[in-house]
Design a protein around this motif. Structure first.
Motif, PDB file in Angstrom:
ATOM      1  N   GLY A   1       0.813  -1.211   0.000  1.00 14.88           N
ATOM      2  CA  GLY A   1       0.000   0.000   0.000  1.00 14.88           C
ATOM      3  C   GLY A   1       0.847   1.262   0.000  1.00 14.88           C
ATOM      4  N   THR A   2       0.233   2.349   0.500  1.00 17.97           N
ATOM      5  CA  THR A   2       0.901   3.647   0.577  1.00 17.97           C
ATOM      6  C   THR A   2       0.825   4.168   2.005  1.00 17.97           C
ATOM      7  N   THR A   3       1.972   4.371   2.622  1.00 19.40           N
ATOM      8  CA  THR A   3       2.056   4.929   3.965  1.00 19.40           C
ATOM      9  C   THR A   3       2.496   6.380   3.841  1.00 19.40           C
ATOM     10  N   SER A   4       1.733   7.292   4.427  1.00 23.26           N
ATOM     11  CA  SER A   4       2.116   8.709   4.435  1.00 23.26           C
ATOM     12  C   SER A   4       3.001   8.938   5.652  1.00 23.26           C
ATOM     13  N   ILE A   5       4.205   9.455   5.412  1.00 26.65           N
ATOM     14  CA  ILE A   5       5.161   9.675   6.496  1.00 26.65           C
ATOM     15  C   ILE A   5       5.518  11.158   6.545  1.00 26.65           C
ATOM     16  N   MET A   6       5.315  11.752   7.724  1.00 26.31           N
ATOM     17  CA  MET A   6       5.668  13.148   7.944  1.00 26.31           C
ATOM     18  C   MET A   6       7.146  13.212   8.326  1.00 26.31           C
ATOM     19  N   VAL A   7       7.889  14.068   7.626  1.00 26.28           N
ATOM     20  CA  VAL A   7       9.300  14.317   7.927  1.00 26.28           C
ATOM     21  C   VAL A   7       9.428  15.825   8.078  1.00 26.28           C
ATOM     22  N   GLY A   8       9.672  16.285   9.308  1.00 26.18           N
ATOM     23  CA  GLY A   8       9.647  17.728   9.563  1.00 26.18           C
ATOM     24  C   GLY A   8       8.226  18.225   9.372  1.00 26.18           C
ATOM     25  N   ASP A   9       8.013  19.124   8.414  1.00 26.93           N
ATOM     26  CA  ASP A   9       6.653  19.621   8.165  1.00 26.93           C
ATOM     27  C   ASP A   9       6.129  19.169   6.799  1.00 26.93           C
ATOM     28  N   GLU A  10       6.767  18.156   6.205  1.00 33.80           N
ATOM     29  CA  GLU A  10       6.358  17.655   4.889  1.00 33.80           C
ATOM     30  C   GLU A  10       5.876  16.210   4.989  1.00 33.80           C
ATOM     31  N   TRP A  11       4.769  15.902   4.311  1.00 30.83           N
ATOM     32  CA  TRP A  11       4.270  14.529   4.235  1.00 30.83           C
ATOM     33  C   TRP A  11       4.749  13.907   2.931  1.00 30.83           C
ATOM     34  N   ILE A  12       5.288  12.692   3.019  1.00 30.41           N
ATOM     35  CA  ILE A  12       5.790  11.957   1.866  1.00 30.41           C
ATOM     36  C   ILE A  12       5.017  10.646   1.774  1.00 30.41           C
ATOM     37  N   ASP A  13       4.511  10.324   0.579  1.00 27.21           N
ATOM     38  CA  ASP A  13       3.816   9.052   0.374  1.00 27.21           C
ATOM     39  C   ASP A  13       4.830   7.974   0.013  1.00 27.21           C
ATOM     40  N   VAL A  14       4.955   6.993   0.885  1.00 24.55           N
ATOM     41  CA  VAL A  14       5.885   5.886   0.689  1.00 24.55           C
ATOM     42  C   VAL A  14       5.079   4.688   0.180  1.00 24.55           C
ATOM     43  N   GLU A  15       5.253   4.400  -1.108  1.00 26.30           N
ATOM     44  CA  GLU A  15       4.567   3.274  -1.733  1.00 26.30           C
ATOM     45  C   GLU A  15       5.443   2.029  -1.662  1.00 26.30           C
ATOM     46  N   LYS A  16       4.874   0.892  -2.048  1.00 22.45           N
ATOM     47  CA  LYS A  16       5.628  -0.362  -2.080  1.00 22.45           C
ATOM     48  C   LYS A  16       6.909  -0.168  -2.886  1.00 22.45           C
TER      49      LYS A  16
ATOM     50  N   THR B   1      -5.296   6.039   3.086  1.00 25.84           N
ATOM     51  CA  THR B   1      -5.953   5.342   1.983  1.00 25.84           C
ATOM     52  C   THR B   1      -7.032   4.398   2.508  1.00 25.84           C
ATOM     53  N   ASN B   2      -7.747   3.787   1.582  1.00 27.22           N
ATOM     54  CA  ASN B   2      -8.802   2.828   1.925  1.00 27.22           C
ATOM     55  C   ASN B   2      -8.283   1.395   1.960  1.00 27.22           C
ATOM     56  N   GLU B   3      -6.979   1.212   1.855  1.00 28.76           N
ATOM     57  CA  GLU B   3      -6.357  -0.112   1.865  1.00 28.76           C
ATOM     58  C   GLU B   3      -5.335  -0.194   2.991  1.00 28.76           C
ATOM     59  N   LYS B   4      -5.134  -1.384   3.537  1.00 29.72           N
ATOM     60  CA  LYS B   4      -4.103  -1.608   4.546  1.00 29.72           C
ATOM     61  C   LYS B   4      -2.739  -1.238   3.959  1.00 29.72           C
ATOM     62  N   CYS B   5      -1.845  -0.708   4.803  1.00 31.22           N
ATOM     63  CA  CYS B   5      -0.493  -0.403   4.335  1.00 31.22           C
ATOM     64  C   CYS B   5       0.527  -0.906   5.349  1.00 31.22           C
ATOM     65  N   GLY B   6       1.755  -1.086   4.857  1.00 28.80           N
ATOM     66  CA  GLY B   6       2.814  -1.558   5.729  1.00 28.80           C
ATOM     67  C   GLY B   6       4.171  -1.069   5.287  1.00 28.80           C
ATOM     68  N   VAL B   7       5.045  -0.836   6.262  1.00 26.30           N
ATOM     69  CA  VAL B   7       6.433  -0.458   6.003  1.00 26.30           C
ATOM     70  C   VAL B   7       7.356  -1.331   6.837  1.00 26.30           C
ATOM     71  N   LEU B   8       8.528  -1.577   6.278  1.00 32.64           N
ATOM     72  CA  LEU B   8       9.593  -2.231   7.018  1.00 32.64           C
ATOM     73  C   LEU B   8      10.428  -1.118   7.630  1.00 32.64           C
ATOM     74  N   ASN B   9      10.754  -1.244   8.906  1.00 32.56           N
ATOM     75  CA  ASN B   9      11.472  -0.194   9.625  1.00 32.56           C
ATOM     76  C   ASN B   9      12.787  -0.726  10.175  1.00 32.56           C
ATOM     77  N   PHE B  10      13.853   0.027   9.917  1.00 28.18           N
ATOM     78  CA  PHE B  10      15.168  -0.239  10.512  1.00 28.18           C
ATOM     79  C   PHE B  10      15.442   0.908  11.469  1.00 28.18           C
ATOM     80  N   PHE B  11      15.686   0.613  12.731  1.00 29.46           N
ATOM     81  CA  PHE B  11      15.940   1.589  13.785  1.00 29.46           C
ATOM     82  C   PHE B  11      17.391   1.405  14.201  1.00 29.46           C
ATOM     83  N   ILE B  12      18.218   2.452  13.974  1.00 30.57           N
ATOM     84  CA  ILE B  12      19.665   2.318  14.123  1.00 30.57           C
ATOM     85  C   ILE B  12      20.216   3.408  15.043  1.00 30.57           C
TER      86      ILE B  12
END
Length: 136
Positions: A73-88, A106-117
């Motif tokens: 799907g598409t996850t909207s991610i806010m970075v600072g004051d900007e929203w970025i759509d992260v698609e597959k 969106t109207n569909e489930k979405c998912g992201v893989l996250n690396f925390f370093i």
């Protein structure tokens, strides 16, 4: 206490959907590798959001970079004051000390893989789950 079945010297193989799961309201986290499995070098988790739902709320990490990779799907991610759509297949790096948030608009489930370093974030998950249970 988080139950780990692997040490930092063990290979880790998990099938689809496997890992340590934490339900946070309409958001689900599935941790694949963390803490003693990586010697606190990184944490890897999937974050799944139900349709038209919010994420964790705006926050920052003082000493940790985060990497997000779109897996569904598409996850909207806010970075600072900007929203970025992260698609597959899309990649996003958020440096430490950067305000960020994520949501599913969106109207569909979405998912992201996250690396925390570096790692160690999963130590917060029990209290995060409790917060969502008490406030939703």
């Amino acid at each position: 206490m988080i139950k780990h079945t692997h040490s930092k010297s063990d290979p880790i193989f998990l099938k689809t959907g496997e890992g340590r799961t934490y339900q946070c309201g309409t958001m689900k986290a599935v941790f694949k590798a963390d803490e003693n499995e990586t010697d606190d070098k990184y944490s890897i988790s999937e974050w799944w959001l139900e349709p038209n739902s919010g994420g964790p709320g705006a926050h920052q990490h003082e000493d940790n970079d985060e990497i997000f990779y779109g897996i569904e799907g598409t996850t909207s991610i806010m970075v600072g004051d900007e929203w970025i759509d992260v698609e597959k297949g899309a990649f996003l790096r958020i440096p430490s000390k950067t305000i960020h948030d994520f949501a599913n608009r969106t109207n569909e489930k979405c998912g992201v893989l996250n690396f925390f370093i570096p790692g160690g974030f999963e130590k917060n998950m029990p209290s995060i789950v409790n917060w969502f249970e008490e406030n939703n």
